[in-house]
Design a protein around this motif. Structure first.
Motif, PDB file in Angstrom:
ATOM      1  N   CYS A  66       0.818  -1.223   0.000  1.00  0.00           N
ATOM      2  CA  CYS A  66       0.000   0.000   0.000  1.00  0.00           C
ATOM      3  C   CYS A  66       0.850   1.272   0.000  1.00  0.00           C
ATOM      4  N   THR A  67       0.184   2.360  -0.311  1.00  0.00           N
ATOM      5  CA  THR A  67       0.783   3.699  -0.278  1.00  0.00           C
ATOM      6  C   THR A  67      -0.064   4.571   0.640  1.00  0.00           C
ATOM      7  N   LEU A  68       0.592   5.318   1.514  1.00  0.00           N
ATOM      8  CA  LEU A  68      -0.107   6.286   2.359  1.00  0.00           C
ATOM      9  C   LEU A  68       0.062   7.674   1.756  1.00  0.00           C
ATOM     10  N   LEU A  69      -1.013   8.438   1.750  1.00  0.00           N
ATOM     11  CA  LEU A  69      -0.938   9.806   1.264  1.00  0.00           C
ATOM     12  C   LEU A  69      -1.905  10.662   2.078  1.00  0.00           C
ATOM     13  N   PRO A  70      -1.772  11.999   1.989  1.00  0.00           N
ATOM     14  CA  PRO A  70      -2.723  12.822   2.726  1.00  0.00           C
ATOM     15  C   PRO A  70      -4.141  12.604   2.199  1.00  0.00           C
TER      16      PRO A  70
END
Ligand SMILES: [Zn+2]
Length: 419
Positions: A66-70
């Motif tokens: 996964c990727t975390l972003l605002p």
């Protein structure tokens, strides 16, 4: 405990780790990284291997792949319209309770899609009051709402059905003051007509005299409200810029004969820092009608390369534009010259800055709000991954609970996280 029950209380002290963390500012991306959420805030952001000793005992939630972003910021929405086939018809016959219900469903949809902030660009007075008193969603977590209250329009003009007709400057100023009392952060001026207006109101023509626009902007700024100008035709864009508005919504350069993009005016907008709100939805690329994509992408490319700041947003709520359309709309920004990281920052850190919300939200920065979207895959490879949601937090509260795998039947329980 159900997800919604769990969502009523904040969660303290857990670490979300993923393959990468997109900060939302200056192209910064951390590989093998994590964010520590404590209450409503981000307490720490960094490479997972560098987690300080003091935080090692917190609950850890790995999100492999996964990727975390605002959390995303929708820059132009209408929460009172349902985004279906005939939203103005439905609005025209609905009572206040139904309209507030429509806004509640809109906010729920947005939150599930990873939209954690929304700027509403036109609502009836009772809905503005519901925003102000926080009664649209009650205790349930949902996006923060910036709003313009009732849009100021000419008699019979664009969106007059929302209740903001002003025949003269005195009435316009009274509307601005009433909006301010309802907690509006913005003034929305319908500088030109629109395509959903009566025949009396043309999208190509300015609806107000220049002195009214000037005084509306001065009064709004004196009350710490920013000003958004709805403007299609070039004459309306010019009047709005001359009045000193903060954002021009749509800015489609249309007139009866086609399109008249004014390069000198674009250069002036760039110099003055006038922002354009692009209102591009996920169907824009396929458009062949009155605003064909080849024309719109060329306009937006010219604005972008000329240094005019752009607000990402969809105009969701209008016909066939659902409120959770923002993530699917963003891939089209590639067509007017943005890279994937620029697109993601447009919808997060840049939108926050242009809307006056930085550093509170829009970036994953220690001390900022824990407004977080986790998606499966790498959106820097394909922005389509933005629609593959793994987890959403709104100010540290769960809207979509973490699910490590796309098909995982058993999402991690929030109760477990909060122990
Ligand atoms: Zn709109």
């Amino acid at each position: 405990m159900s997800g919604s029950e769990a969502g009523r209380r904040p969660c303290h002290g857990f670490l979300l780790s993923a393959d990468r963390v997109i900060i939302g500012h200056r192209g910064k991306v951390l590989e093998e990284a994590a964010v520590l959420v404590v209450g409503e805030k981000l307490a720490w952001v960094g490479h997972t291997a560098a987690l300080p000793e003091a935080y090692r005992s917190v609950r850890q939630v790995p999100l492999p792949g996964c990727t975390l972003l605002p959390g995303l910021i929708e820059g132009h929405a209408h929460l009172c319209l349902d985004g279906g086939t005939a939203p103005f018809d439905r609005f025209g016959t609905a009572g206040p309770e139904e309209v507030v219900g429509c806004a509640a469903e809109a906010l729920r949809r947005m939150a599930r899609a990873g939209v954690t902030t929304v700027r509403d660009m036109g609502a009836p007075a009772f809905l503005a009051e519901a925003f102000q008193h926080g009664t649209v969603l009650g205790e349930h977590p949902g996006p923060r709402v910036l709003h313009a209250g009732v849009p100021v329009t000419s008699p019979g003009g664009h969106c007059a059905v929302m209740g903001g007709e002003a025949a003269d400057a005195g009435r316009a100023l009274a509307l601005i003051d009433a909006n301010r009392r309802s907690g509006a952060d913005w003034t929305k001026l319908m500088v030109t007509g629109g395509f959903l207006s009566s025949a009396a109101s043309s999208p190509y023509r300015t609806q107000f005299p220049q002195h009214l626009l000037d005084s509306a902007v001065r009064t709004s700024h004196a009350r710490a409200m920013k000003v958004a100008a709805h403007a299609h035709g070039v004459e309306g864009v010019r009047a709005a810029v001359a009045a000193g508005v903060d954002t021009v919504e749509h800015c489609t350069w249309m007139d009866e004969g086609g399109f008249r993009v004014d390069a000198a005016l674009i250069s002036e907008m760039s110099d003055r820092g006038t922002v354009v709100s692009v209102t591009v939805n996920s169907r824009a690329r396929a458009a062949t009608g009155r605003l064909p994509w080849h024309e719109r992408r060329s306009q937006l490319a010219q604005l972008h390369t000329s240094g005019v700041p752009l607000i990402a947003g969809t105009d969701c709520g209008i016909g066939n534009t659902p409120h959770d359309d923002l993530p699917a709309s963003l891939d089209a920004y590639i067509d007017f010259g943005m890279s994937p990281i620029e697109v993601i920052e447009a919808a997060t850190g840049t939108n926050a800055r242009l809307l006056g919300l930085a550093p509170q939200t829009g970036t994953l920065t220690p001390g900022g709000c824990a407004d977080i979207l986790a998606v499966h895959g790498d959106p820097l490879e394909s922005l389509a991954h933005l629609t593959d949601v793994a987890c959403v937090l709104v100010r540290g509260r769960p809207v979509v609970e973490p699910s490590p795998q796309p098909s995982s039947a058993t999402a991690l329980s929030w109760e477990y996280l909060c122990q």
